[in-house]
Design a protein around this motif. Structure first.
Motif, mmCIF file in Angstrom:
data_model
loop_
_atom_site.group_PDB
_atom_site.id
_atom_site.type_symbol
_atom_site.label_atom_id
_atom_site.label_comp_id
_atom_site.label_asym_id
_atom_site.label_seq_id
_atom_site.Cartn_x
_atom_site.Cartn_y
_atom_site.Cartn_z
ATOM 1 N N UNK A 144 0.839 -1.193 0.000
ATOM 2 C CA UNK A 144 0.000 0.000 0.000
ATOM 3 C C UNK A 144 0.880 1.251 0.000
ATOM 4 N N UNK A 145 2.216 1.042 0.045
ATOM 5 C CA UNK A 145 3.229 2.086 -0.104
ATOM 6 C C UNK A 145 3.146 3.167 0.963
ATOM 7 N N UNK A 146 2.730 2.770 2.177
ATOM 8 C CA UNK A 146 2.753 3.673 3.321
ATOM 9 C C UNK A 146 3.967 3.342 4.182
ATOM 10 N N UNK A 147 4.525 4.334 4.843
ATOM 11 C CA UNK A 147 5.704 4.122 5.682
ATOM 12 C C UNK A 147 5.422 3.034 6.719
ATOM 13 N N UNK A 148 6.315 2.058 6.781
ATOM 14 C CA UNK A 148 6.168 0.944 7.710
ATOM 15 C C UNK A 148 5.487 -0.273 7.125
ATOM 16 N N UNK A 149 4.866 -0.114 5.942
ATOM 17 C CA UNK A 149 4.174 -1.241 5.314
ATOM 18 C C UNK A 149 5.165 -2.188 4.643
ATOM 19 N N UNK A 150 4.766 -3.449 4.538
ATOM 20 C CA UNK A 150 5.589 -4.446 3.878
ATOM 21 C C UNK A 150 5.517 -4.282 2.355
ATOM 22 N N UNK A 151 6.610 -4.630 1.685
ATOM 23 C CA UNK A 151 6.631 -4.715 0.224
ATOM 24 C C UNK A 151 6.774 -6.196 -0.104
ATOM 25 N N UNK A 152 5.757 -6.765 -0.709
ATOM 26 C CA UNK A 152 5.770 -8.198 -1.033
ATOM 27 C C UNK A 152 6.309 -8.402 -2.434
ATOM 28 N N UNK A 153 7.062 -9.511 -2.619
ATOM 29 C CA UNK A 153 7.737 -9.748 -3.891
ATOM 30 C C UNK A 153 7.680 -11.236 -4.249
ATOM 31 N N UNK A 154 7.343 -11.583 -5.500
ATOM 32 C CA UNK A 154 7.339 -12.993 -5.896
ATOM 33 C C UNK A 154 8.771 -13.547 -5.934
ATOM 34 N N UNK A 155 8.928 -14.794 -5.556
ATOM 35 C CA UNK A 155 10.250 -15.427 -5.630
ATOM 36 C C UNK A 155 10.404 -16.216 -6.924
ATOM 37 N N UNK A 156 9.344 -16.247 -7.736
ATOM 38 C CA UNK A 156 9.417 -16.853 -9.053
ATOM 39 C C UNK A 156 8.489 -16.090 -9.990
ATOM 40 N N UNK A 157 8.789 -16.138 -11.268
ATOM 41 C CA UNK A 157 8.017 -15.386 -12.249
ATOM 42 C C UNK A 157 6.545 -15.787 -12.195
ATOM 43 N N UNK A 158 5.680 -14.808 -11.894
ATOM 44 C CA UNK A 158 4.256 -15.073 -11.837
ATOM 45 C C UNK A 158 3.782 -15.706 -10.550
ATOM 46 N N UNK A 159 4.692 -15.898 -9.592
ATOM 47 C CA UNK A 159 4.308 -16.531 -8.329
ATOM 48 C C UNK A 159 3.590 -15.577 -7.395
ATOM 49 N N UNK A 160 3.126 -16.108 -6.282
ATOM 50 C CA UNK A 160 2.448 -15.294 -5.280
ATOM 51 C C UNK A 160 3.463 -14.390 -4.569
ATOM 52 N N UNK A 161 3.112 -13.145 -4.327
ATOM 53 C CA UNK A 161 4.018 -12.235 -3.614
ATOM 54 C C UNK A 161 4.348 -12.770 -2.224
ATOM 55 N N UNK A 162 5.623 -12.688 -1.841
ATOM 56 C CA UNK A 162 6.094 -13.216 -0.567
ATOM 57 C C UNK A 162 6.649 -12.096 0.305
ATOM 58 N N UNK A 163 6.641 -12.315 1.608
ATOM 59 C CA UNK A 163 7.247 -11.379 2.552
ATOM 60 C C UNK A 163 8.729 -11.725 2.664
ATOM 61 N N UNK A 164 9.574 -10.888 2.052
ATOM 62 C CA UNK A 164 11.020 -11.112 2.067
ATOM 63 C C UNK A 164 11.731 -10.117 2.980
ATOM 64 N N UNK A 165 10.951 -9.522 3.880
ATOM 65 C CA UNK A 165 11.542 -8.590 4.843
ATOM 66 C C UNK A 165 11.687 -7.172 4.333
ATOM 67 N N UNK A 166 10.998 -6.837 3.250
ATOM 68 C CA UNK A 166 11.101 -5.489 2.686
ATOM 69 C C UNK A 166 10.055 -4.571 3.314
ATOM 70 N N UNK A 167 10.468 -3.338 3.602
ATOM 71 C CA UNK A 167 9.592 -2.387 4.284
ATOM 72 C C UNK A 167 9.720 -1.007 3.645
ATOM 73 N N UNK A 168 8.607 -0.300 3.511
ATOM 74 C CA UNK A 168 8.622 1.076 3.008
ATOM 75 C C UNK A 168 9.182 1.983 4.104
ATOM 76 N N UNK A 169 10.231 2.743 3.798
ATOM 77 C CA UNK A 169 10.863 3.619 4.786
ATOM 78 C C UNK A 169 10.524 5.094 4.568
ATOM 79 N N UNK A 170 10.200 5.481 3.337
ATOM 80 C CA UNK A 170 9.804 6.853 3.038
ATOM 81 C C UNK A 170 8.728 6.832 1.963
ATOM 82 N N UNK A 171 7.730 7.708 2.109
ATOM 83 C CA UNK A 171 6.652 7.743 1.131
ATOM 84 C C UNK A 171 6.026 9.133 1.085
ATOM 85 N N UNK A 172 6.411 9.923 0.069
ATOM 86 C CA UNK A 172 5.852 11.249 -0.175
ATOM 87 C C UNK A 172 5.307 11.246 -1.597
#
Length: 265
Positions: A144-172
């Protein structure tokens, strides 16, 4: 291209490029050191280089750091070197090679691109699933691109987005977006030919990507987007190697998509 040739025609400007080639990410004060030029003269030369796209400027606190941008050199090489004997174009070819081999005392990727769009539409291009899927393909991130929110990413092409520890740190919206990057995944070990020990050490690295949106210096250029991907442990980072080509390609695709969008002002 005319602006690039004009910028390279001056020996003082080529010298500044050489200095950035030796050590990227220098301030104006650092670039002036040891040169028989006034600070004002160096500033004017840097402005010409920036206008030609050969230098990218990134603000860090009160400092403005200068980085080489090899893309215009690539464009010259693609258009001209193939039409002439390489021996006759040796100087240009060597310059291209030198810029691509820029020494990095600060291991980071910095890239600037100008897009004929609005800050609001560019923000949408960086955050909307509709746009992300067009240039990320099956590897598109989601948040949702708000500060503190997770950024989910697929680990394979077309796969389901996964929690890989990514977090939004700034959002203006319309100005700046930053988030932590994922670590190397098991698929990268084979991709980069790494031993188990090398992979275990490299997988500890956690970098960050930042997108800065601002009006271009010249209104006709549209919007200026600067991408900074940093936090790498060394210039030999496999993640740095992987993202450098990837970001350049994806941002070029985003530029094409946005400039064809009929809703872009």
């Amino acid at each position: 291209m005319d602006e690039v040739f004009k910028a390279l025609a001056d020996a003082s400007r080529r010298r500044l490029l050489d200095r950035l080639n030796e050590r990227n990410g220098q301030s104006l004060r650092e670039l002036c050191a040891g040169l028989e030029m006034t600070r004002q003269a160096v500033s004017k030369h840097l402005a010409v280089l920036e206008g030609a796209g050969l230098v990218t400027v990134v603000r860090r606190g009160r400092e403005r750091l200068h980085y080489l941008n090899p893309v215009p050199i690539d464009e010259i090489a693609d258009r001209w070197i193939g039409k002439y004997e390489r021996g006759r174009m040796a100087a240009l070819s060597n310059l291209k090679h030198a810029l691509k081999g820029t020494a990095m005392t600060k291991p980071e990727y910095v890239y600037t691109i100008y897009i004929h769009t609005t800050p609001e539409k560019l923000w949408e291009g960086l955050t909307s699933p509709e746009f992300l899927k067009q240039y990320h393909g099956g590897w598109a991130p989601s948040s949702d691109w708000k500060v503190g929110s997770k950024v989910l990413w697929p680990v394979e092409d077309g796969g389901e987005p996964q929690d890989l520890g990514q977090v939004v740190t700034e959002s203006e919206p319309g100005k700046r977006l930053a988030y932590t990057w994922h670590t190397l995944q098991p698929m990268h070990q084979e991709m980069f030919g790494m031993s188990d020990a090398e992979f275990a050490e490299a997988a500890k690295e956690r970098s960050k990507v930042t997108f800065d949106i601002e009006p271009a210096e010249e209104p006709e250029l549209g919007v200026k987007l600067t991408i900074t991907h940093d936090g790498f442990t060394s210039a030999d980072s496999k993640m740095l190697e992987g993202v450098s080509g990837g970001w350049t390609m994806m941002m070029s695709e985003l530029k094409t998509i946005l400039e064809k969008d009929p809703t872009t002002a």
